[in-house]
Design an enzyme around this catalytic site. Structure first.
Site, short mmCIF file in Angstrom:
data_model
loop_
_atom_site.label_atom_id
_atom_site.label_comp_id
_atom_site.label_asym_id
_atom_site.label_seq_id
_atom_site.Cartn_x
_atom_site.Cartn_y
_atom_site.Cartn_z
N ASP A 21 0.86 -1.19 0.00
CA ASP A 21 0.00 0.00 0.00
C ASP A 21 0.89 1.24 0.00
OD1 ASP A 21 -1.93 1.93 0.42
OD2 ASP A 21 -2.11 1.52 2.57
N ASP A 29 -1.66 -1.32 -3.90
CA ASP A 29 -1.97 -0.59 -5.13
C ASP A 29 -0.86 -0.79 -6.18
OD1 ASP A 29 0.06 1.32 -4.23
OD2 ASP A 29 -1.48 1.96 -2.80
N ASP A 98 -5.10 -10.29 -15.18
CA ASP A 98 -6.20 -11.23 -14.99
C ASP A 98 -7.34 -10.75 -15.89
OD1 ASP A 98 -7.93 -13.12 -13.62
OD2 ASP A 98 -6.60 -12.89 -11.90
N ASP A 200 -9.75 -16.02 -16.13
CA ASP A 200 -10.52 -16.51 -14.98
C ASP A 200 -11.54 -17.56 -15.44
OD1 ASP A 200 -11.04 -15.95 -12.08
OD2 ASP A 200 -13.04 -15.49 -12.84
N GLU A 263 -7.37 -20.56 -16.30
CA GLU A 263 -7.66 -21.14 -14.98
C GLU A 263 -8.65 -22.29 -15.19
OE1 GLU A 263 -9.49 -20.22 -10.55
OE2 GLU A 263 -10.40 -19.34 -12.33
N HIS A 324 -4.57 -17.43 -4.79
CA HIS A 324 -5.40 -16.67 -3.85
C HIS A 324 -6.70 -17.39 -3.50
CE1 HIS A 324 -6.96 -15.99 -7.80
NE2 HIS A 324 -8.06 -15.46 -7.31
N ASP A 325 -6.90 -18.59 -4.04
CA ASP A 325 -8.11 -19.35 -3.72
C ASP A 325 -7.82 -20.60 -2.90
OD1 ASP A 325 -9.72 -17.63 -5.30
OD2 ASP A 325 -9.22 -18.76 -7.11
C1 GLC Z 1 -11.73 -17.56 -9.95
C2 GLC Z 1 -10.93 -16.64 -9.08
C3 GLC Z 1 -11.65 -16.49 -7.77
C4 GLC Z 1 -13.00 -15.87 -8.04
C5 GLC Z 1 -13.78 -16.69 -9.05
C6 GLC Z 1 -14.93 -15.92 -9.59
O1 GLC Z 1 -11.77 -18.85 -9.47
O2 GLC Z 1 -9.64 -17.12 -8.95
O3 GLC Z 1 -10.93 -15.73 -6.85
O4 GLC Z 1 -13.73 -15.77 -6.85
O5 GLC Z 1 -13.00 -17.03 -10.16
O6 GLC Z 1 -14.48 -14.91 -10.47
#
Ligand code: GLC
Length: 534
Positions: A21, A29, A98, A200, A263, A324-325
């Site tokens: 930040d 940011d 992304d 995504d 993904e 991040h998931d």
């Molecule tokens: C993907 C992202 C996740 C998000 C989901 C919906 O799996 O990595 O963080 O919540 O898509 O966009």
């Protein structure tokens, strides 16, 4: 082999809210990323993938986009973006954005128009269906974040579909105008210098044309998240998705040296279809198998061999340890095995993707209930679905808030940050950070690790041993996954030159051709070049 940058390179995922930040609002940011680029250069990675930075109501922290060609003020503006891109490129790094094409935010002007009447020209940009005869949802599809995937829109008397939150309506990718508009979004960012996209939930883009019910999942257990109740046989992974992805790829290929990551959470046999016909699909369909893998040598050897065998000719492999998931690797495996996992990631054949902070051994952070941010956790509390624990601020130093912010961070900083931070680990020659740097440097100085062949040598005694080889250059990787010391004897046709690295960051015991691997120790050994045939 004339390798592309994304084949040789190491990818590093930055979750922008949590990296640095600079405005004092507790949220990371773009300027923060720019200021920390030298850290990434020193670490030795090649490409940065940043989670979404577009204008967003943040219902799903940026995965609900309300303008594909803008920057959310919380992250900066185009001036800061352009400056960051320039600095990224000046350092020889690449930038991957992304791209979130499956759904928009409900606040996106397209959805607002689509909602306005049944005959609005953008009605068909989203997925609208009449209610079932009983007035309920059109079919049984569930939202990934629990509940029905359909939300009723009173004013126009139809349901719209959302694979995720009701605030994230799915776009209708069967509509050619949607495709064209989204292609232009890709062009917009490539003209601004972006080197590629992580797409995504790419396997969700097309749904069954007949909207058939998804069948029940026989493996579902009470207590599992609701999305596991059904098998997504009709709501995702449809054959018609492949021409759509090929369309994205053609646009990406209009610009030199760009690339597409998909993904995809699917079994390997399905996953590899996303390379596309004649490899015209995703350049790298993300391979998440290490995330769910058991820690045992035989299982890992099997995963690697099955994946290698499933790859289409010319399809370039890739491996991912975290994102991040997913719970953090150090929490899944513990600190010693997390080092082994890093060694595995960086010595397997194919492009590795790291998640920020894994190089510090960052662990999942327990988030007090009242501090919960993840909408999934808010929808299904208490069953362990929260993704907040792996999204906490990067730990830079021992100053308040780990040097991430001067304000209260949007998610709490890990309590162990005073010890576990870049500055402290940097000064420690045996730290996990130092190990990662050495590993990356070794990968760079050994073409066999970047581009060579892979061969399993042994998976006995819970020690995974494999050989990477290129043009006579050979490196043996031996990973002791067992809880005990194990001895390993080199095959007769191999003579070791030297130990390149131990995950313990000291000198392992090595005599003649016998190697003693301590519990949870991994080593890299340079093998004497094969004598040229007389
Ligand atoms: C993907 C992202 C996740 C998000 C989901 C919906 O799996 O990595 O963080 O919540 O898509 O966009």
């Amino acid at each position: 082999m004339n390798a592309k940058w994304w084949q040789r390179g190491i990818f590093y995922q930055v979750y922008p809210r949590s990296f640095q930040d600079t405005t004092g609002n507790g949220v990371g940011d773009l300027e923060g990323i720019r200021q920390r680029l030298d850290y990434l250069v020193e670490l030795g990675v090649d490409a940065i993938w940043i989670s979404p930075i577009y204008p967003s109501p943040m219902a799903d922290h940026g995965y609900d986009v309300s303008d594909y060609c803008g920057i959310d003020p919380v992250f900066g503006d185009f001036e800061t973006f352009d400056r960051m891109v320039e600095d990224v490129h000046n350092r020889g790094l690449k930038l991957v954005l992304d791209f979130v094409p499956n759904h928009t935010s409900e606040q996106h002007p397209w959805f607002q128009e689509s909602c306005s009447s049944r005959d609005n020209p953008k009605r068909d940009w989203y997925i609208w269906r009449d209610p079932a005869p009983d007035g309920g949802p059109p079919n049984n599809w569930v939202s990934y974040f629990s509940g029905s995937g359909w939300t009723f829109h009173e004013p126009t008397g139809q349901y719209y579909y959302h694979a995720y939150l009701k605030e994230q309506p799915d776009l209708n990718w069967r509509n050619p105008e949607v495709r064209e508009e989204m292609h232009n979004v890709l062009r917009f960012w490539m003209k601004r210098g972006v080197d590629g996209f992580r797409v995504d939930v790419i396997w969700h883009l097309i749904k069954d044309a007949l909207f058939r019910d998804d069948p029940p999942n026989p493996d579902y257990k009470p207590g599992d998240p609701e999305n596991m109740r059904l098998q997504q046989a009709y709501s995702a992974d449809q054959p018609e998705v492949h021409p759509v992805i090929a369309g994205l790829r053609r646009v990406v290929d209009e610009y030199p040296d760009r690339m597409l990551i998909g993904e995809i959470y699917l079994p390997v046999a399905r996953l590899v279809t996303y390379y596309g016909e004649n490899l015209g699909g995703a350049n790298l369909p993300f391979n998440f198998q290490l995330i769910s893998a058991s820690r045992h040598a035989k299982d890992l050897a099997k995963i690697i061999m099955d994946y290698e065998a499933a790859l289409p000719p010319g399809g370039w492999p890739n491996w991912v340890l975290g994102n991040h998931d997913q719970p953090r690797i150090a929490s899944r495996m513990g600190p010693e095995l997390a080092r082994i996992a890093g060694m595995l990631l960086l010595t397997l054949r194919g492009t590795p993707t790291m998640y920020y902070g894994d190089e510090l051994g960052m662990e999942d952070v327990q988030i007090p209930k009242r501090a919960t941010q993840d909408p999934w956790e808010l929808n299904e509390p208490g069953i362990g679905v929260s993704r907040d624990p792996e999204r906490t601020p990067m730990q830079w130093d021992a100053s308040p808030h780990a040097g991430f912010t001067t304000a209260t961070p949007w998610l709490p900083v890990s309590p162990d940050y005073v010890r576990q931070n870049v500055a402290a680990l940097d000064a420690d020659p045996r730290s996990i950070l130092t190990m990662y740097r050495r590993l990356i440097a070794l990968r760079r100085s050994h073409a066999c690790l970047e581009m060579g062949t892979y061969r399993t040598i042994s998976d006995e005694d819970d020690v995974l041993v494999y050989l990477r080889e290129n043009d006579g250059e050979r490196v043996l990787v031996a990973l002791n996954l067992s809880d005990e010391t194990q001895e390993f004897t080199l095959p007769e046709d191999m003579r070791a030159c030297r130990i390149l690295l131990s995950t313990r960051m000291d000198d392992p015991e090595f005599a003649e051709s016998r190697l003693r691997l301590r519990r949870h120790e991994g080593v890299l050994i340079e093998i004497e070049a094969e004598a040229a045939p007389a």
